[in-house]
Design a protein around this motif. Structure first.
Motif, mmCIF file in Angstrom:
data_model
loop_
_atom_site.group_PDB
_atom_site.id
_atom_site.type_symbol
_atom_site.label_atom_id
_atom_site.label_comp_id
_atom_site.label_asym_id
_atom_site.label_seq_id
_atom_site.Cartn_x
_atom_site.Cartn_y
_atom_site.Cartn_z
ATOM 1 N N GLY A 86 -39.448 40.447 17.263
ATOM 2 C CA GLY A 86 -40.835 40.787 17.014
ATOM 3 C C GLY A 86 -41.802 39.756 17.552
ATOM 4 N N CYS A 87 -42.890 39.559 16.833
ATOM 5 C CA CYS A 87 -44.047 38.849 17.367
ATOM 6 C C CYS A 87 -43.981 37.347 17.115
ATOM 7 N N SER A 88 -44.945 36.651 17.703
ATOM 8 C CA SER A 88 -45.027 35.200 17.565
ATOM 9 C C SER A 88 -45.381 34.778 16.147
ATOM 10 N N LYS A 89 -45.971 35.668 15.352
ATOM 11 C CA LYS A 89 -46.248 35.329 13.950
ATOM 12 C C LYS A 89 -44.936 35.167 13.191
ATOM 13 N N ASN A 90 -43.956 36.021 13.479
ATOM 14 C CA ASN A 90 -42.622 35.841 12.910
ATOM 15 C C ASN A 90 -42.007 34.531 13.370
ATOM 16 N N LEU A 91 -42.249 34.181 14.619
ATOM 17 C CA LEU A 91 -41.686 32.959 15.193
ATOM 18 C C LEU A 91 -42.126 31.736 14.399
ATOM 19 N N VAL A 92 -43.392 31.692 14.005
ATOM 20 C CA VAL A 92 -43.888 30.559 13.228
ATOM 21 C C VAL A 92 -43.150 30.461 11.895
ATOM 22 N N ASP A 93 -42.918 31.591 11.234
ATOM 23 C CA ASP A 93 -42.158 31.578 9.981
ATOM 24 C C ASP A 93 -40.755 31.018 10.201
ATOM 25 N N SER A 94 -40.113 31.443 11.283
ATOM 26 C CA SER A 94 -38.765 30.948 11.588
ATOM 27 C C SER A 94 -38.775 29.447 11.816
ATOM 28 N N GLU A 95 -39.784 28.954 12.514
ATOM 29 C CA GLU A 95 -39.860 27.519 12.803
ATOM 30 C C GLU A 95 -40.040 26.701 11.532
ATOM 31 N N GLN A 96 -40.816 27.226 10.579
ATOM 32 C CA GLN A 96 -40.974 26.527 9.298
ATOM 33 C C GLN A 96 -39.657 26.508 8.530
ATOM 34 N N LEU A 97 -38.934 27.621 8.556
ATOM 35 C CA LEU A 97 -37.649 27.694 7.870
ATOM 36 C C LEU A 97 -36.635 26.755 8.517
ATOM 37 N N MET A 98 -36.624 26.705 9.844
ATOM 38 C CA MET A 98 -35.712 25.811 10.555
ATOM 39 C C MET A 98 -35.931 24.354 10.155
#
Length: 430
Positions: free
Chosen positions: A12-24
């Motif tokens: 999906g979108c880059s907004k999801n990407l930011v969530d993933s980066e915080q979780l990582m």
């Protein structure tokens, strides 16, 4: 299966990407080895951050989960978690249909993954992220949710009402990103235009952009996902005055026919759309507009579609995407309109529109031949350095293929001479 390794896959979108980066970042703080979209998925824990926007994205997410369920059965991976928009929207159905998933999390409760594993969330790491992008650019999410309620869109059903982040908080995160080497910010939200109305009772995007522009070390700021209604025109002044605010705007128009715009509940007319584009181009000379159109919305006639194609030919957008209407459960369209346009007609209209744009894009690129343009280097492939100009967002826009007799550094900016072009690439030398 590799112990103590977490694989995170984002769809999906880059907004999801930011969530993933915080979780990582939180997993790393707990001592895990973290891999993002790895070529070989073999983690003790695998997390899929899903997209639920339209049918094609949902299908991609489901297929990915099914593949990982099979890998889990074969012992190649350990626990399988699913998070994000698809599971927020269809949680109970997914639990029934995908029994191999250990746990589902939604769009906002993914922080519980660490808690459920008996680990600390590390709330002191607020806004800290483990970047998945090249180190010189990052996505900066300034809001969640959407208050627009367009007929076809499921986003408000998934993310809820619009919620702006405070300006000081966003600026603090941007400063932290610069401290990690970030030089280019991709500012994102479902709707940038609305930013600040819920929090400050005013359109605050121009003010926020100026504050970000003042941060030493930021070379480029690029704005994504504006909305045409109630556009904050003072933003155009900021673009003119600030060299590090890219003359680039991603603003989805979706259609131009008054009939279809009314069906879509876009709260804008054809005349207002023309006035908006004219004003943007007049007040921010040289700006590159990226827009998106939808074909096949219920009620769209051949005359409506002809009106759209004529509009695209006349406006000559520098960047354009398009997609076919998807009849999404729970949306206004789903509840009130019949999905009355056959898929083959939708596809034909989509092909026609994109063929028109391909010719326009090639002609616009050709006007850049002989020009010297500031370019950031993203990577090297074979004999070429691959870069982008201020008019190009990562992943979706044209790239510049550069030949150079000297070594160019990834993440640095260079002036390059454009020698030739096609519809999706520029070729240059230093």
């Amino acid at each position: 299966m590799r112990k103590n390794k977490v694989d995170i896959i984002t769809l999906g979108c880059s907004k999801n990407l930011v969530d993933s980066e915080q979780l990582m970042c939180r997993f790393k703080a707990n001592g895990y080895v973290v891999a993002y979209d790895p070529d070989k998925v073999n983690g003790e824990i695998v997390i899929v951050n899903t997209c639920g926007f339209i049918g094609d994205a949902q299908e991609e997410s489901i297929n990915m989960i099914l593949d990982l369920e099979e890998a889990k059965r074969k012992g190649h991976i350990g626990k399988l978690f699913v998070m994000g928009c698809l599971s927020e929207r269809f949680m109970q159905d997914l639990k029934h249909e995908l029994p191999g998933v250990d746990q589902f999390y939604g769009k906002f409760n993914w922080k519980n993954i660490l808690k459920d594993l008996g680990k600390s969330y590390h709330s002191d790491l607020t806004d800290n992220r483990l970047l998945s992008t090249p180190s010189h650019y990052a996505y900066l999410k300034i809001a969640e949710g959407c208050d627009r309620h367009c007929s076809y869109c499921s986003i408000p059903l998934i993310t809820g009402k619009y919620k702006s982040r405070p300006i000081d908080e966003i600026v603090s995160e941007a400063r932290a990103l610069v401290g990690k080497g970030v030089k280019e910010l991709q500012v994102i939200a479902q709707d940038l235009t609305y930013y600040g109305l819920d929090l400050y009772r005013r359109l605050a995007l121009p003010e926020l952009t100026e504050r970000l522009s003042d941060i030493p070390g930021i070379e480029w700021i690029r704005l994504h996902y504006g909305y045409p209604t109630r556009f904050p025109y003072d933003l155009l002044r900021v673009m003119r005055e600030r060299d590090n605010v890219c003359k680039y705007l991603d603003i989805a128009l979706q259609h131009v026919s008054d009939r279809v715009l009314k069906y879509m509940r876009r709260r804008i007319t054809r005349r207002e759309t023309y006035e908006l584009i004219e004003k943007i181009r007049e007040e921010a000379p040289g700006i590159h507009l990226r827009t998106t159109f939808m074909v096949g919305h219920p009620g769209e006639t051949e005359d409506d579609f002809d009106e759209l194609t004529a509009f695209v030919e006349e406006m000559r957008f520098e960047r354009m995407g398009a997609f076919a209407y998807s009849h999404e459960a729970g949306t206004y369209s789903y509840l009130h309109y019949k999905n009355d346009i056959p898929d083959e007609i939708k596809q034909r209209r989509l092909d026609i529109l994109m063929n028109i744009q391909q010719s326009i894009a090639a002609e616009i690129n050709e006007t850049k031949i002989g020009k010297t343009m500031k370019t950031v280097i993203d990577r090297k492939e074979g004999n070429y350095y691959i870069g982008r100009t201020e008019f190009d967002s990562p992943e979706i826009d044209p790239e510049v293929l550069i030949k150079s007799d000297r070594r160019l550094r990834i993440g640095n900016f260079y002036n390059v001479l454009i020698e030739r072009a096609d519809f999706f690439e520029l070729y240059a030398k230093t």
